[in-house]
Design a protein around this motif. Structure first.
Motif, PDB file in Angstrom:
ATOM      1  N   LYS A  36       0.788  -1.307   0.031  1.00 49.47           N
ATOM      2  CA  LYS A  36       0.104   0.059  -0.225  1.00 49.47           C
ATOM      3  C   LYS A  36       0.945   1.247  -0.102  1.00 49.47           C
ATOM      4  O   LYS A  36       0.557   2.133  -0.560  1.00 49.47           O
ATOM      5  CB  LYS A  36      -0.878  -0.027   1.108  1.00 49.47           C
ATOM      6  CG  LYS A  36      -1.962   0.963   1.034  1.00 49.47           C
ATOM      7  CD  LYS A  36      -3.143   0.903   2.050  1.00 49.47           C
ATOM      8  CE  LYS A  36      -2.871   1.624   3.481  1.00 49.47           C
ATOM      9  NZ  LYS A  36      -3.919   1.315   4.418  1.00 49.47           N
ATOM     10  N   ARG A  37       1.923   1.096   0.667  1.00 49.22           N
ATOM     11  CA  ARG A  37       3.045   2.448   0.866  1.00 49.22           C
ATOM     12  C   ARG A  37       3.337   2.910  -0.717  1.00 49.22           C
ATOM     13  O   ARG A  37       3.797   3.926  -0.833  1.00 49.22           O
ATOM     14  CB  ARG A  37       3.985   2.220   1.985  1.00 49.22           C
ATOM     15  CG  ARG A  37       4.923   1.320   1.443  1.00 49.22           C
ATOM     16  CD  ARG A  37       5.819   0.473   2.480  1.00 49.22           C
ATOM     17  NE  ARG A  37       6.444  -0.695   1.792  1.00 49.22           N
ATOM     18  CZ  ARG A  37       7.481  -0.581   1.742  1.00 49.22           C
ATOM     19  NH1 ARG A  37       8.536   0.178   1.783  1.00 49.22           N
ATOM     20  NH2 ARG A  37       8.267  -1.909   1.455  1.00 49.22           N
ATOM     21  N   ARG A  38       3.522   1.904  -1.323  1.00 45.14           N
ATOM     22  CA  ARG A  38       3.811   2.200  -2.735  1.00 45.14           C
ATOM     23  C   ARG A  38       2.859   2.712  -3.871  1.00 45.14           C
ATOM     24  O   ARG A  38       3.269   2.984  -4.865  1.00 45.14           O
ATOM     25  CB  ARG A  38       4.551   0.870  -3.276  1.00 45.14           C
ATOM     26  CG  ARG A  38       5.795   0.461  -2.543  1.00 45.14           C
ATOM     27  CD  ARG A  38       6.727  -0.437  -3.265  1.00 45.14           C
ATOM     28  NE  ARG A  38       7.802  -0.679  -2.632  1.00 45.14           N
ATOM     29  CZ  ARG A  38       8.286  -1.839  -2.425  1.00 45.14           C
ATOM     30  NH1 ARG A  38       7.638  -2.920  -2.870  1.00 45.14           N
ATOM     31  NH2 ARG A  38       9.434  -2.014  -1.743  1.00 45.14           N
ATOM     32  N   ASP A  80      14.203  14.128 -12.147  1.00 43.89           N
ATOM     33  CA  ASP A  80      15.223  13.512 -11.183  1.00 43.89           C
ATOM     34  C   ASP A  80      16.198  13.489 -12.436  1.00 43.89           C
ATOM     35  O   ASP A  80      17.549  13.835 -12.026  1.00 43.89           O
ATOM     36  CB  ASP A  80      14.974  12.072 -10.887  1.00 43.89           C
ATOM     37  CG  ASP A  80      14.354  12.213  -9.565  1.00 43.89           C
ATOM     38  OD1 ASP A  80      14.230  13.283  -8.813  1.00 43.89           O
ATOM     39  OD2 ASP A  80      13.613  11.077  -9.014  1.00 43.89           O
ATOM     40  N   GLU A  85      20.093  13.129 -11.124  1.00 39.23           N
ATOM     41  CA  GLU A  85      19.792  12.316  -9.854  1.00 39.23           C
ATOM     42  C   GLU A  85      19.558  10.853 -10.596  1.00 39.23           C
ATOM     43  O   GLU A  85      18.878  10.777 -11.548  1.00 39.23           O
ATOM     44  CB  GLU A  85      19.015  12.892  -9.021  1.00 39.23           C
ATOM     45  CG  GLU A  85      19.420  13.905  -8.392  1.00 39.23           C
ATOM     46  CD  GLU A  85      18.339  14.803  -7.483  1.00 39.23           C
ATOM     47  OE1 GLU A  85      17.222  14.366  -7.466  1.00 39.23           O
ATOM     48  OE2 GLU A  85      18.771  15.853  -6.872  1.00 39.23           O
ATOM     49  N   GLY A  86      19.638   9.947  -9.493  1.00 37.79           N
ATOM     50  CA  GLY A  86      19.108   8.521  -9.817  1.00 37.79           C
ATOM     51  C   GLY A  86      17.709   8.404  -9.811  1.00 37.79           C
ATOM     52  O   GLY A  86      16.881   9.383  -9.308  1.00 37.79           O
ATOM     53  N   VAL A  87      17.105   7.467 -10.579  1.00 39.12           N
ATOM     54  CA  VAL A  87      15.765   7.285 -10.696  1.00 39.12           C
ATOM     55  C   VAL A  87      15.333   6.396  -9.603  1.00 39.12           C
ATOM     56  O   VAL A  87      16.181   5.340  -9.295  1.00 39.12           O
ATOM     57  CB  VAL A  87      15.370   6.725 -12.087  1.00 39.12           C
ATOM     58  CG1 VAL A  87      13.873   6.252 -12.104  1.00 39.12           C
ATOM     59  CG2 VAL A  87      15.476   7.951 -13.068  1.00 39.12           C
ATOM     60  N   SER A  88      13.949   6.738  -8.627  1.00 36.53           N
ATOM     61  CA  SER A  88      13.733   5.849  -7.803  1.00 36.53           C
ATOM     62  C   SER A  88      13.064   4.558  -8.441  1.00 36.53           C
ATOM     63  O   SER A  88      12.222   4.447  -9.239  1.00 36.53           O
ATOM     64  CB  SER A  88      12.480   6.392  -7.147  1.00 36.53           C
ATOM     65  OG  SER A  88      11.753   5.625  -6.458  1.00 36.53           O
ATOM     66  N   PRO A  89      13.705   3.269  -7.888  1.00 32.39           N
ATOM     67  CA  PRO A  89      13.029   2.084  -8.484  1.00 32.39           C
ATOM     68  C   PRO A  89      11.781   1.647  -8.248  1.00 32.39           C
ATOM     69  O   PRO A  89      11.104   1.318  -9.038  1.00 32.39           O
ATOM     70  CB  PRO A  89      14.159   1.081  -7.546  1.00 32.39           C
ATOM     71  CG  PRO A  89      15.115   1.879  -7.239  1.00 32.39           C
ATOM     72  CD  PRO A  89      14.800   3.373  -7.009  1.00 32.39           C
ATOM     73  N   THR A  90      11.240   2.359  -7.123  1.00 27.33           N
ATOM     74  CA  THR A  90       9.981   2.141  -7.017  1.00 27.33           C
ATOM     75  C   THR A  90       9.065   2.925  -8.011  1.00 27.33           C
ATOM     76  O   THR A  90       8.162   2.250  -8.438  1.00 27.33           O
ATOM     77  CB  THR A  90       9.454   2.682  -5.588  1.00 27.33           C
ATOM     78  OG1 THR A  90      10.355   1.994  -4.562  1.00 27.33           O
ATOM     79  CG2 THR A  90       7.971   2.342  -5.214  1.00 27.33           C
ATOM     80  N   SER A  93       9.346   1.252 -11.393  1.00 28.59           N
ATOM     81  CA  SER A  93       8.667   0.090 -11.499  1.00 28.59           C
ATOM     82  C   SER A  93       6.896   0.036 -11.664  1.00 28.59           C
ATOM     83  O   SER A  93       6.320  -0.770 -12.168  1.00 28.59           O
ATOM     84  CB  SER A  93       8.884  -0.969 -10.468  1.00 28.59           C
ATOM     85  OG  SER A  93       8.246  -0.781  -9.124  1.00 28.59           O
TER      86      SER A  93
ATOM     87  N   GLY B  17       8.663   5.268   2.132  1.00 31.54           N
ATOM     88  CA  GLY B  17       7.470   5.380   2.509  1.00 31.54           C
ATOM     89  C   GLY B  17       6.823   4.553   3.396  1.00 31.54           C
ATOM     90  O   GLY B  17       5.595   4.132   3.509  1.00 31.54           O
ATOM     91  N   GLU B  19       4.698   4.342   6.204  1.00 26.15           N
ATOM     92  CA  GLU B  19       3.751   5.025   6.782  1.00 26.15           C
ATOM     93  C   GLU B  19       3.590   4.699   8.229  1.00 26.15           C
ATOM     94  O   GLU B  19       3.179   5.418   9.077  1.00 26.15           O
ATOM     95  CB  GLU B  19       2.668   4.904   6.125  1.00 26.15           C
ATOM     96  CG  GLU B  19       2.667   5.449   4.763  1.00 26.15           C
ATOM     97  CD  GLU B  19       1.451   4.977   3.556  1.00 26.15           C
ATOM     98  OE1 GLU B  19       0.582   4.072   4.168  1.00 26.15           O
ATOM     99  OE2 GLU B  19       1.512   5.305   2.592  1.00 26.15           O
ATOM    100  N   ILE B  43      13.184  -4.422  -3.895  1.00 24.01           N
ATOM    101  CA  ILE B  43      13.056  -2.842  -4.515  1.00 24.01           C
ATOM    102  C   ILE B  43      13.545  -1.926  -3.508  1.00 24.01           C
ATOM    103  O   ILE B  43      13.865  -0.833  -3.873  1.00 24.01           O
ATOM    104  CB  ILE B  43      11.646  -2.540  -5.045  1.00 24.01           C
ATOM    105  CG1 ILE B  43      11.371  -3.593  -6.207  1.00 24.01           C
ATOM    106  CG2 ILE B  43      11.207  -1.112  -5.328  1.00 24.01           C
ATOM    107  CD1 ILE B  43       9.829  -3.370  -6.895  1.00 24.01           C
ATOM    108  N   LEU B  46      17.149  -1.473  -3.521  1.00 22.42           N
ATOM    109  CA  LEU B  46      17.525  -0.570  -4.464  1.00 22.42           C
ATOM    110  C   LEU B  46      17.054   0.780  -4.302  1.00 22.42           C
ATOM    111  O   LEU B  46      18.159   1.866  -4.559  1.00 22.42           O
ATOM    112  CB  LEU B  46      16.875  -0.974  -5.844  1.00 22.42           C
ATOM    113  CG  LEU B  46      17.180  -2.230  -6.252  1.00 22.42           C
ATOM    114  CD1 LEU B  46      16.208  -2.464  -7.709  1.00 22.42           C
ATOM    115  CD2 LEU B  46      18.543  -2.163  -6.978  1.00 22.42           C
ATOM    116  N   GLU B  47      15.796   1.179  -3.736  1.00 20.38           N
ATOM    117  CA  GLU B  47      15.425   2.408  -3.331  1.00 20.38           C
ATOM    118  C   GLU B  47      16.486   3.081  -2.037  1.00 20.38           C
ATOM    119  O   GLU B  47      16.795   4.461  -2.229  1.00 20.38           O
ATOM    120  CB  GLU B  47      13.929   2.157  -2.806  1.00 20.38           C
ATOM    121  CG  GLU B  47      13.502   3.692  -2.764  1.00 20.38           C
ATOM    122  CD  GLU B  47      12.874   4.067  -4.166  1.00 20.38           C
ATOM    123  OE1 GLU B  47      12.298   3.304  -4.636  1.00 20.38           O
ATOM    124  OE2 GLU B  47      13.351   5.434  -4.244  1.00 20.38           O
ATOM    125  N   VAL B  50      19.784   4.429  -3.827  1.00 22.38           N
ATOM    126  CA  VAL B  50      19.708   5.473  -4.319  1.00 22.38           C
ATOM    127  C   VAL B  50      19.477   6.775  -3.449  1.00 22.38           C
ATOM    128  O   VAL B  50      20.282   7.614  -3.379  1.00 22.38           O
ATOM    129  CB  VAL B  50      18.280   5.644  -5.173  1.00 22.38           C
ATOM    130  CG1 VAL B  50      18.289   7.024  -5.796  1.00 22.38           C
ATOM    131  CG2 VAL B  50      18.394   4.727  -6.387  1.00 22.38           C
TER     132      VAL B  50
END
Lengths: 242, 90
Positions: A36-38, A80, A85-90, A93, B17, B19, B43, B46-47, B50
């Motif tokens: 859910k957080r994603r 980004d 800057e680097g791209v967020s993998p989340t 995806s 994130g 929460e 993931i 990786l995050e 970064v």
């Protein structure tokens, strides 16, 4: 030559949610908190209508349509990159148009085939056409149609402001016995381009029985009728010489 | 040391994130990944990479066999950042 397409949509159930201020109360109790957080606000709204609309029915096939999809995520990646800057993998995806359709499949362990459609201003209408076509392949089984979109970020300019200022998600379950049906048709009448978003024009047919929408080239019409009766496969085209 | 530890905990919560967690909820030696800990996945790894790169100018080699060890807990990350990191101005 001008053409006309017509098709019927059996309405078993429909759910519409609008989120004007980004704070729509959506109950996502069916989603694991770590997933859910994603979810983006658009994905949350989309999954909410999908869940409400398909509750208690066998795993539906899915058609998902959106004009811009996860455009907010795409933009944040572009920003980004522009800043070196680097791209967020989340974000990466979950940025593609069919990301939310994939999440639906994962969350509900639904392995039915899925189609994702985007077709400019008429994304809602062509998504519904795809849904009607795929439903007609096997009308004994339910098909879930989900459309959602959010306003374009300001950097894309004012041109698209007329598409509406809120995030919207609409789900329609096509199945029998239907509570009613919508007869959809397109024609090449030269009507001026409509200012509202196409999905909103569609929803007006439930208040007034009938509604129209035009992109300036093709006019779409939706007519609602009560009761289902026997479902007849009715997707077709007519071509008139002009 | 203590402030770097709290900074890294905050970075984990914010960048991933999380929460339902506050930085103080993450124990110094609790496994960050896998079962029996915070439960982060690939993931997240990786995050977090970064985010660490951005904040501390770390270079994390994807072929680094020690990466799993460096990312195992907050304490390990603190050591990793102290040895290899370089704090940016913000």
């Amino acid at each position: 030559m001008s053409g006309e397409t017509f098709f019927r949509v059996p309405l078993y159930r429909r759910v519409f949610l609008e989120d004007a201020d980004g704070r729509a109360a959506t109950d996502l109790g069916f989603v694991d908190p770590m997933l859910k957080r994603r979810l983006s606000p658009l994905a949350k709204l989309t999954l909410s209508v999908a869940y409400e609309c398909s509750k208690g029915v066998p795993d539906p096939r899915l058609v998902y349509a959106s004009r811009h999809g996860e455009i907010t995520r795409t933009l944040s990646m572009l920003e980004d990159l522009a800043h070196g800057e680097g791209v967020s993998p989340t974000v990466f995806s979950l940025s593609v148009l069919n990301a939310t359709a994939g999440l639906f499949s994962l969350i509900f362990k639904n392995v039915e085939p899925t189609t994702a459609i985007s077709s400019g201003r008429s994304s809602f209408g062509y998504g519904l056409l795809e849904a009607a076509l795929r439903f007609a392949e096997a009308p004994s089984r339910p098909l879930l149609y989900v459309y959602s979109d959010e306003p374009l970020p300001g950097i894309y300019g004012e041109k698209h402001a007329r598409e509406g200022a809120s995030r919207v998600a609409l789900a329609i379950l096509l199945w029998e016995p239907a509570e009613g049906e919508v007869y959809c048709s397109t024609s090449s009448l030269n009507a001026p381009a409509s200012d509202e978003a196409q999905a909103r024009a569609f929803l007006r047919c439930f208040e007034h029985g009938c509604s129209d929408w035009s992109d300036g080239d093709k006019t779409w019409r939706w007519e609602k009728s009560e009761g289902g009766g026997e479902y007849t496969t009715a997707v077709g085209t007519r071509t008139d010489a002009t | 040391m203590e402030s770097l530890k709290n900074e890294i905990k905050k970075l984990i919560v914010d960048s991933l994130g999380l929460e339902d967690l506050s930085p103080g909820d993450i124990g110094d030696d609790v496994p960050l990944f896998g079962d029996g800990g915070i439960g982060l996945d690939s993931i997240d790894a990786l995050e977090l990479g970064v985010a660490l790169r951005k904040k501390y100018h770390l270079s994390i080699d994807s072929g680094d066999s020690g990466a799993r060890e460096h990312f195992a807990s907050v304490n390990n990350l603190v050591k990793f950042v102290q040895i290899r990191g370089q704090k940016t101005e913000d």
